[in-house]
Design an enzyme around this catalytic site. Structure first.
Site, PDB file in Angstrom:
ATOM      1  N   ASN A 150       0.506  -1.490  -0.231  1.00 53.11           N
ATOM      2  CA  ASN A 150       0.017   0.009   0.218  1.00 53.11           C
ATOM      3  C   ASN A 150       0.974   0.796   0.059  1.00 53.11           C
ATOM      4  O   ASN A 150       1.552   1.107   0.592  1.00 53.11           O
ATOM      5  CB  ASN A 150      -0.630  -0.446   1.389  1.00 53.11           C
ATOM      6  CG  ASN A 150      -1.722  -1.277   1.299  1.00 53.11           C
ATOM      7  OD1 ASN A 150      -2.692  -1.068   0.051  1.00 53.11           O
ATOM      8  ND2 ASN A 150      -2.064  -1.211   1.963  1.00 53.11           N
ATOM      9  N   CYS A 171      -5.136  -7.246  -3.470  1.00 51.59           N
ATOM     10  CA  CYS A 171      -5.591  -6.652  -2.070  1.00 51.59           C
ATOM     11  C   CYS A 171      -6.272  -8.145  -1.503  1.00 51.59           C
ATOM     12  O   CYS A 171      -7.474  -8.905  -2.662  1.00 51.59           O
ATOM     13  CB  CYS A 171      -6.499  -5.639  -2.245  1.00 51.59           C
ATOM     14  SG  CYS A 171      -6.540  -5.093  -0.509  1.00 51.59           S
ATOM     15  N   HIS A 172      -6.630  -7.924  -0.733  1.00 53.38           N
ATOM     16  CA  HIS A 172      -7.472  -9.252   0.284  1.00 53.38           C
ATOM     17  C   HIS A 172      -9.323  -9.001   0.855  1.00 53.38           C
ATOM     18  O   HIS A 172      -9.567  -9.941   0.891  1.00 53.38           O
ATOM     19  CB  HIS A 172      -6.415  -9.220   2.036  1.00 53.38           C
ATOM     20  CG  HIS A 172      -4.753  -9.457   2.527  1.00 53.38           C
ATOM     21  ND1 HIS A 172      -4.462 -10.499   1.540  1.00 53.38           N
ATOM     22  CD2 HIS A 172      -4.336  -8.515   2.490  1.00 53.38           C
ATOM     23  CE1 HIS A 172      -3.401 -10.250   2.152  1.00 53.38           C
ATOM     24  NE2 HIS A 172      -2.760  -8.727   1.983  1.00 53.38           N
ATOM     25  N   HIS A 203      -9.941  -0.491  -1.674  1.00 56.26           N
ATOM     26  CA  HIS A 203      -9.932  -0.279  -0.397  1.00 56.26           C
ATOM     27  C   HIS A 203     -11.437   0.895  -0.887  1.00 56.26           C
ATOM     28  O   HIS A 203     -12.126   1.200   0.619  1.00 56.26           O
ATOM     29  CB  HIS A 203      -8.896  -0.067   0.383  1.00 56.26           C
ATOM     30  CG  HIS A 203      -8.270  -0.217   0.794  1.00 56.26           C
ATOM     31  ND1 HIS A 203      -7.164   0.348   1.732  1.00 56.26           N
ATOM     32  CD2 HIS A 203      -7.531  -1.802   0.916  1.00 56.26           C
ATOM     33  CE1 HIS A 203      -6.200  -0.917   2.437  1.00 56.26           C
ATOM     34  NE2 HIS A 203      -6.364  -1.883   1.762  1.00 56.26           N
TER      35      HIS A 203
END
Length: 438
Positions: A150, A171-172, A203
């Site tokens: 990030n 990204c998870h 995000h």
């Protein structure tokens, strides 16, 4: 096959990703090249990963490369490069990202994706990744670069726009988005066979569609449960549910993250909002302290008790590699340059959309236009991302100021002169971790 892990001193994550690869019959015979600039952290990773390798059958080969002078050797001939670096670590750089803004009355929760902390993290990381790119273009030009670091959209976006490296950001939060929501709302019975569409930016990807196995829209049931959770003083996921209430859609990343991606929730003029929405200020520094202490304890326990066999996770990295090697189709949520995938976001933006993976690599898919309010929310973040990338590319100080001025949280709390002074102080405090700006 060669798989290079940049930032292998991130031992837990390196262990998980490489463990996934070792659990794959397609990937387990690979050379696993571990690269870091911290000798102690690299040695710890080597010890754990070699122990895991033996436990899992002894397949493959583990190689270690320490320091910038050995970076090209680590990358040479790589088929896949996994990036998990943290430039400046918790101490000193993350501490600086939190403590300097506090002097100006600006509070943060995570500060790794947006806000002034995300801006500074990008500015100290992009030059390092640009060096990676130059090396990769020379010694492994066909490698696929899997970025986990990030701020995802800023770093991946820079690589995609300004280097020749084939890059996807991972990204998870996409994998766990709807499952976490259903678990929190008591809708576990709807998990199996659900169908979903997620798109937006990292995000702040939007759960645009969510259906049960029979194709029934689940949003009406979800929305019927929102207010009860918002009224619960113990519930901690309130910001994302508040998004549903006011914008109509759930988003991918946690409430502690999203609390600082806008101008609504962290306001010095309204301190009662912190308690109302259960916003954990200074959350990331606390996590760092706990993770550092926790890893020291875990490392000693692993040395004493041995390393157990790794069970393959749903982390994207190994599945992407396997898909590319075998030309077997696989679907992910990936961060790619917006080549018309989301029609009401800029072409220069790094967007998070459904992607198909095969022997030719990662391919974004067409989504169309986001709901106008979701696109508008994304744009408040994209403005900051694009200006930060511009600052990193041009080395112009004015673009750092502008990125901070247009950051939703920073701009809603501080005036322009104060923002510029804070930026100057942050640059001075970071010292050699940042290049020179003019």
């Amino acid at each position: 096959m060669k798989i290079t892990f940049m930032g292998a001193g991130s031992t837990v994550f390196a262990r998980n990703v490489i463990g996934d690869c070792m659990a794959s019959e397609v990937l387990r015979d690979s050379v696993f090249a571990l690269y870091d600039i911290d000798g102690q952290r690299l040695e710890e990773s080597k010890t754990i990963i070699e122990a895991m390798q033996k436990t899992m059958g002894g397949y493959g080969k583990v190689e270690c490369y320490l320091g910038v002078e050995n970076r090209k050797a680590a990358l040479r001939g790589a088929n896949f490069v996994v990036n998990a670096i943290q430039v400046g670590l918790y101490d000193p750089c993350t501490i600086i990202d939190f403590e300097v803004p506090k002097k100006y009355g600006l509070r943060q929760t995570i500060a790794d994706t947006l806000g002034i902390g995300g801006i500074m993290r990008a500015l100290r990381t992009i030059p390092v990744m640009d060096d990676f790119a130059k090396d990769m273009e020379e010694v492994c030009p066909d490698a696929l670069f899997l970025n986990y670091t990030n701020p995802m959209a800023m770093l991946s976006g820079y690589m995609q726009r300004y280097t020749g490296v084939n890059t996807v950001g991972l990204c998870h939060s996409v994998q766990t988005c709807s499952e976490d929501l259903f678990n929190q709302l008591g809708m576990q019975d709807k998990l199996e066979g659900r169908r979903e569409l997620i798109a937006g930016i990292n995000h702040m990807g939007w759960l645009l569609e969510i259906q049960d196995k029979d194709g029934n829209d689940l949003y009406p049931e979800i929305k019927s449960k929102v207010q009860e959770k918002l009224d619960d003083p113990e519930f901690t996921n309130k910001v994302r549910l508040d998004y549903i209430k006011h914008f109509g859609y759930y988003c991918t990343e946690s409430s502690e993250h999203n609390a600082e991606y806008n101008m609504f929730y962290i306001k010095s003029k309204y301190p009662e909002l912190i308690e109302k929405y259960n916003i954990p200020l200074d959350e990331y520094p606390r996590r760092c302290v706990n993770q550092i202490a926790g890893w020291k304890k875990e490392y000693q326990e692993l040395l004493q008790n041995g390393v157990k066999e790794h069970k393959r996770s749903n982390e994207y990295a190994s599945h992407i590699m396997e898909s590319v090697v075998t030309n077997t189709p696989y679907k992910i949520g990936g961060n790619v340059l917006n080549r018309g995938f989301i029609t009401n976001l800029p072409a220069e933006a790094c967007v998070e959309v459904p992607c198909l993976v095969d022997g030719k690599g990662v391919h974004g898919t067409y989504v169309g236009a986001l709901p106008v309010q979701c696109a508008a929310m994304n744009m408040t973040n994209i403005n900051v991302q694009l200006l930060t990338i511009e600052a990193a590319k041009t080395r112009k100080l004015e673009h750092i100021y502008q990125a901070a001025m247009l950051d939703p949280h920073t701009g809603s709390e501080l005036d322009i002169d104060t923002i510029k002074k804070m930026v100057d102080d942050l640059i001075e405090a970071h010292g050699d971790y940042l290049p020179k700006y003019f």
